[in-house]
Design an enzyme around this catalytic site. Structure first.
Site, short mmCIF file in Angstrom:
data_model
loop_
_atom_site.label_atom_id
_atom_site.label_comp_id
_atom_site.label_asym_id
_atom_site.label_seq_id
_atom_site.Cartn_x
_atom_site.Cartn_y
_atom_site.Cartn_z
NE ARG A 154 -3.28 -2.89 0.36
CZ ARG A 154 -3.90 -3.53 -0.63
NH1 ARG A 154 -3.81 -3.10 -1.88
NH2 ARG A 154 -4.61 -4.60 -0.37
CD GLU B 119 -6.26 -8.20 5.85
OE1 GLU B 119 -5.09 -7.80 5.76
OE2 GLU B 119 -7.25 -7.54 5.45
CG ASP C 118 -9.14 -2.05 5.88
OD1 ASP C 118 -8.29 -1.36 6.44
OD2 ASP C 118 -8.87 -2.95 5.07
CD GLU D 160 -5.41 -0.33 1.65
OE1 GLU D 160 -4.96 -0.17 2.80
OE2 GLU D 160 -5.82 -1.43 1.24
#
Ligand code: GCW
Length: 684
Positions: free
Chosen positions: A155, A280, A359, A387
């Protein structure tokens, strides 16, 4: 050397650096540089030497002098005082900055730099300046290697890493020191130098490559910046060859203790570890039937003898959801996992909480975790890297957004704000949380090896503003921007042309709201292209496992997170917000689709329907971008040509992309609803 009797040392040869000076061009040092400056304190302190060199640099550039303390200095910098932060005394135009540590003195020096002439010409004063948060961290999502999908900086939108090249720590770390200088000028004093997604190569920074990490630490240290590492929870297995990483296993505990001992033996002022676990795909305690308190306390125990801190991230959710399953709500996940563990984390664990429950979206509610763990040190995590906010191709000055988050009052008007909670002053804060000053603040950096540091030169303002808000979260974002403009665009006399100041405010002050206006509406979030997250794709995530859905159908859109009919997420908030968000009539417009599924014809508190709001904001957003371009072009030669060229290139892409967002979003809502724009504008 700086000592009780300071005397100038020979200047080092200054090589013109290959990167932009950001907010510390020599011109910004004009006011202090014209003065007679004296530095006193312990000569053996590296950071005091830095203060001395800074004074020398400024005065060499602007005709002042570094003098002995008894040589009638205009500015006396004294590292022999007590207390937190620094004290500034102005007495008849003579300024004394006094601090207990050289790092605090350095922060005081940069405070004077920031004030410019006003530092010396203001009325007599005696002020104490101390940071609101004890922990002020920038996290780098940098990989040593270039990752096949994510690149070197995950990112990252500003080139490669400033720390690593060719599969190892760079030989020349002078840019890392220049970075530390920029950070010190904002008050940031901790940096985590590798990605929280810890791949095999990067895991070794903890052990085999520790001497390399020590070199980075040495490059940051002169500016009082301490080094942290992101570590893998599976390290005892992957690096130590143990059969398990179970946090309750004795061999695992011993392995972490030995690893930490080695780290501090190599880097005595090392800060601590950052951990992304069970998130994740990263390993974590769940594999052993343990919880996040077990996991965090394992590491806390290892670093405690060294005074280290563990930043343990609360970004834990199921990323393998089934879109058919309407009962699972990603927004609930962090609270569901962490709130029940309140009180179980060791005193040197900081639970690091993303500002929103999902997020880093352009707009989302504030995470209820921040109001749900009074017996835990909590840090607020922000994302300086853009991002989801235009990837440093779009202008998006984020300080107003961060300021809203920091100032949000989870218990309503008159109650504590998020900035109080993370300073250890929330309601019901346990004695340990209060005594440690809470968990402070952390953010993902937006810096890379790009000549402008941040890709878009104006994205530097975000990094600067994060540092300033980390020091004082009550600062006005427009005033912070003004400081940044004053330093970055200083002319040789230290002053900024009024037109430059005016245009930078015009293009940046409201740029976050402009970005919001042409992207995902009313807090619904995402609608970005999967994977890289740039540009529009309304249904891009709609049927994926990531749990970020908007549920648009022919009648309406939004996520029902109410207790009455939805996922019950509203119940994670204390009063009054649990009820304010629950009720359609009181839910703020900008978060409507975050909390409710409504018909396109639903009338907002603003008086227009949801679908008309989408059309209006998307048309207006593109116009704002056109205005920004016109304003920028009117500067015509008033900013350095390299900055100008890069900004123009980015603005052209912003306009192209904003038009694409507008047209895709408007067309999507029109096709779903069949409702035309009341103003008859072109929708494809
Ligand atoms: O926003 C998501 C990003 C991931 C990131 C993750 C996290 C480092 O898309 O790239 O991983 O958040 O915060 O851990």
């Amino acid at each position: 050397m700086p000592d009780e009797k300071a005397s100038p040392a020979p200047s080092e040869i200054v090589v013109e650096p290959a990167w932009h000076a950001a907010w510390l061009p020599d011109a910004a040092l004009a006011a202090v540089g014209r003065r007679r400056v004296a530095v006193v304190g312990p000569a053996e302190d590296d950071v005091l030497v830095t203060v001395f060199r800074e004074a020398e640099r400024a005065t060499a550039a602007h005709g002042g002098d570094v003098v002995d303390p008894d040589g009638a200095p205009d500015l006396l910098l004294d590292a022999r005082a007590g207390g937190d932060g620094f004290r500034l005394v102005r007495d008849g135009g003579r300024v004394t900055v006094a601090a207990a540590t050289a790092t605090a003195l350095l922060h005081g020096w940069f405070h004077v730099v920031r004030l410019g002439e006003a530092a010396f010409t203001g009325p007599d004063a005696d002020e104490r300046h101390a940071p609101a948060f004890a922990l002020r961290v920038l996290d780098h999502w940098d990989n040593v290697d270039v990752h096949p999908v994510m690149g070197q900086v995950e990112r990252g939108y500003a080139g490669g890493s400033i720390f690593y090249a060719d599969g190892r720590v760079r030989d020349d770390l002078s840019r890392v020191t220049a970075y530390a200088r920029l950070l010190a000028a904002t008050g940031i004093d901790r940096v985590c130098i590798n990605n929280v997604n810890v791949h095999a190569r990067e895991a070794r920074l903890l052990t085999d490559d520790l001497p390399e990490v020590a070199r980075v630490a040495a490059a940051l240290r002169p500016y009082g910046v301490r080094t942290h590492l992101a570590v893998s929870f599976a390290a005892p297995m992957t690096l130590g060859g143990l059969p398990t990483s179970d946090p309750l296993d004795d061999d695992v505990r011993a392995w972490w203790r030995a690893a930490a001992d080695q780290v501090w033996a190599t880097i005595p002022d090392f800060g601590g570890f950052v951990v992304k676990a069970d998130s994740e795909g990263q390993p974590g305690p769940f594999a052993y039937g343990r919880d996040h308190a077990d996991g965090a306390n394992l590491l806390a125990d290892a670093v405690a003898p060294h005074g280290g801190v563990v930043h343990w991230r609360a970004f834990v959710y199921d990323h393998t959801q089934d879109w058919r399953d309407r009962s699972t709500d990603r927004a609930r996940a962090a609270y569901d996992h962490f709130a029940p563990l309140d009180g179980r984390f060791a005193d040197n664990v900081v639970v690091q909480v993303k500002h929103g429950p999902i997020d880093f979206q352009t707009r989302e509610a504030v995470s209820p975790v921040l109001a749900g763990m009074p017996a835990t040190r909590l840090a607020l995590e922000l994302q300086v890297t853009q991002e989801y906010t235009g990837q440093q191709r779009h202008l998006c000055y984020l300080a107003p957004w961060w300021s809203e988050n920091l100032g949000f009052r989870p218990w309503g008007e008159g109650g504590a704000a998020v900035r109080d909670v993370v300073a250890g002053r929330g309601p019901g804060a346990s004695p340990a949380v209060a005594a440690t000053g809470g968990g402070g603040i952390a953010a993902v950096s937006n810096v890379g090896d790009d000549v402008f540091w941040t890709g878009h030169p104006l994205a530097q303002a975000n990094l600067y503003a994060f540092g300033r808000l980390a020091w004082d979260p009550t600062l006005d974002p427009a005033a912070v921007l003004d400081e940044w403009i004053g330093l970055t665009f200083a002319g040789q006399d230290g002053a900024v042309e009024p037109r430059v100041r005016e245009v930078l405010h015009a293009v940046l002050d409201a740029s976050w709201r402009t970005y919001e206006s042409y992207t995902a509406p009313l807090g619904v979030g995402f609608m970005v292209r999967p994977g890289h997250h740039y540009g529009p794709d309304v249904d891009g995530y709609e049927y994926t496992p990531w749990g970020t859905y908007h549920f648009a159908d022919r009648d309406g859109i939004g996520v029902d997170r109410t207790r009455a009919n939805g996922t019950g997420f509203t119940g994670q908030y204390p009063a009054p917000w649990r009820d304010v968000y629950e009720d359609l009539a009181t839910c703020p417009d900008e978060l409507l689709l975050f909390f409710h599924h409504v018909p396109y014809t639903h009338v907002l508190r603003s008086g227009v329907t949801v679908v008309q709001h989408v059309y209006d904001t998307h048309f207006a957003g593109v116009e704002r971008v056109r205005e920004a371009i016109a304003a920028w072009e009117s500067l015509d030669g008033r900013v350095p040509s390299d900055v100008d060229a890069r900004v123009r290139e980015r603005l052209a892409e912003q306009l192209r992309s904003a038009v694409e967002w507008r047209d895709q979003l408007n067309t999507y809502f029109f096709r779903k609803s069949g409702i035309p724009d009341t103003h008859g504008r072109t929708i494809f």
